[in-house]
Design an enzyme around this catalytic site. Structure first.
Site, PDB file in Angstrom:
ATOM      1  N   GLY A 106       0.817  -1.206   0.000  1.00  0.00           N
ATOM      2  CA  GLY A 106       0.000   0.000   0.000  1.00  0.00           C
ATOM      3  C   GLY A 106       0.853   1.259   0.000  1.00  0.00           C
ATOM      4  N   ASP A 135      -8.016  -0.686   1.179  1.00  0.00           N
ATOM      5  CA  ASP A 135      -8.439   0.711   1.349  1.00  0.00           C
ATOM      6  C   ASP A 135      -8.643   1.439   0.024  1.00  0.00           C
ATOM      7  OD1 ASP A 135      -8.213   0.283   4.052  1.00  0.00           O
ATOM      8  OD2 ASP A 135      -6.182   1.090   4.189  1.00  0.00           O
ATOM      9  N   ARG A 164     -33.647  -2.203  15.864  1.00  0.00           N
ATOM     10  CA  ARG A 164     -32.470  -1.548  16.459  1.00  0.00           C
ATOM     11  C   ARG A 164     -31.775  -0.620  15.471  1.00  0.00           C
ATOM     12  NH1 ARG A 164     -30.117  -7.144  18.954  1.00  0.00           N
ATOM     13  NH2 ARG A 164     -30.929  -6.881  21.069  1.00  0.00           N
ATOM     14  N   ARG A 224     -26.623  -0.828  18.632  1.00  0.00           N
ATOM     15  CA  ARG A 224     -25.552  -1.821  18.814  1.00  0.00           C
ATOM     16  C   ARG A 224     -24.445  -1.600  17.786  1.00  0.00           C
ATOM     17  NH1 ARG A 224     -27.084  -6.681  21.425  1.00  0.00           N
ATOM     18  NH2 ARG A 224     -28.548  -6.100  23.063  1.00  0.00           N
TER      19      ARG A 224
END
Ligand code: F6P
Length: 346
Positions: free
Chosen positions: A100, A125, A160, A264
């Site tokens: 990278g 990424d 949720r 959560r």
């Protein structure tokens, strides 16, 4: 043409497609020239320590689908003099570095010292400058999107708010793609500082429309408006004082307190870069590997392979080293996501 001796190393975080790229370089090189490969262990550390093994053609079979890397990785270490010495001791004609941004920086240093270096862009990424895409990225997108899909059904069942933390400290490509691919309601990227009130507003709007759950994708490196103007050290101090495990836990806590909904956090972490490469990455890594072999044959050193406007090509290492490809804030992708209802907290 005399037999070439090519060193090969992988450095930085592993990702799916590394072995496929190594195989691509080797197979194409065997077809193009008389060549011998030397696998350098532990990334640049192996070049510093002089730890390597000569690889046989058979060592490259079975690699297309294999996750991780056959030449173990280590963090980048910039001991250029030692690396130069061992390059010579190993009698290398060329060094192929798969990695990278950090890896490319070191590759460029070595190239500037006169070593023959060729880079290959790998990272989940997708943040290497000058290439449309890096191998590893699309495998990670598939995995992260699958996480978002699976969280959708459980979020719906329990009503949720689910905050999913996606890898990417500096650049938010993975979060952006998984967020769009998984249909997240909120996508928070390092490139777009967020206002938590906007995030809360989005969740409340959904509740008012009888949507009983919300999915929030948060990049590891996301930051709020206040943090975005702070120096890194100050920001770290602020985070430490807040005492959340990571930004996602803070986002979840703030949403829960403001809306009363249960929030959560899910952190898939390194799961996102494990396992077999996707078919897309196998193809891309093979294309990149074969192109690297051609660069070796042509003695076209000091370059890194890239996808440039849809065609495989290369950039000079010096033009890429030390730069990061961020998500452009005004990109078509962001516009698309916003047009289809995603909130970026801005
Ligand atoms: O660069 C790849 C990457 O997985 C990033 O997305 C993440 O921020 C980082 O590496 C994690 O690094 P480590 O494996 O050292 O925890």
């Amino acid at each position: 043409m005399a037999k070439r001796r090519v060193g090969i190393l992988t450095s930085g975080g592993d990702c799916p497609g590394l072995n496929a790229a190594i195989r691509g370089v080797a197979y194409a090189s065997f077809n193009l020239m008389d060549v011998e490969f030397v696998g350098i262990n532990d990334g640049y550390k192996g070049l510093i320590d002089g730890t390597y093994q000569v690889m046989k053609p058979d060592d490259f079979t079975g690699l297309l689908t294999l996750g991780g890397t056959i030449v173990i990785e280590q963090d980048n270490i910039d001991k250029v003099a030692a690396m130069k010495k061992n390059y010579k001791n190993m009698k290398l004609d060329c060094l192929v570095t798969l990695g990278g941004n950090g890896t490319h920086k070191t590759a460029n240093l070595l190239s500037e010292e006169g070593l023959h270096v060729i880079g290959l862009p790998k990272t989940i990424d997708n943040d290497i400058f000058g290439t449309d895409v890096t191998f590893g990225f699309h495998s990670a997108v598939d995995i992260a999107t699958d996480v978002v899909d699976r969280i959708h059904t459980t979020a719906n069942s329990h009503g949720r708010v689910m905050v999913i933390e996606i890898m990417g400290n500096k650049a938010g490509w993975l979060t952006l793609y998984a967020g769009i691919g998984g249909g997240a309601d909120v996508i928070l990227l390092p490139e777009i500082p967020y206002d938590i009130d906007k995030v809360i507003e989005t969740v409340e709007k959904r509740t008012s429309k009888k949507r009983k759950f919300s999915i929030i994708c948060v990049a590891e490196g996301a930051m709020d408006l206040e943090e975005s103007v702070m120096k890194k050290k100050k920001r770290m101090e602020k985070r430490a004082a807040e005492n959340y495990t990571s930004v996602s836990y803070r986002v979840a806590d703030q949403i829960q307190k403001a809306t009363g909904m249960e929030a959560r956090v899910v952190v898939p972490g390194h799961y996102q870069r494990g396992g077999s490469p996707s078919a897309y990455d196998r193809v891309l890594a093979t294309q990149f590997g074969a192109y690297a072999a051609q660069l070796i044959k042509d003695e076209n050193y000091g370059n890194t392979v890239a996808m440039i406007d849809g065609s495989v090509g290369h950039n000079a290492l010096i033009d890429v080293a030390g730069k990061t490809k961020f998500v452009p804030v005004d990109s078509e992708m962001i516009r698309t996501a916003k047009m289809t209802g995603a909130c970026f907290g801005d």
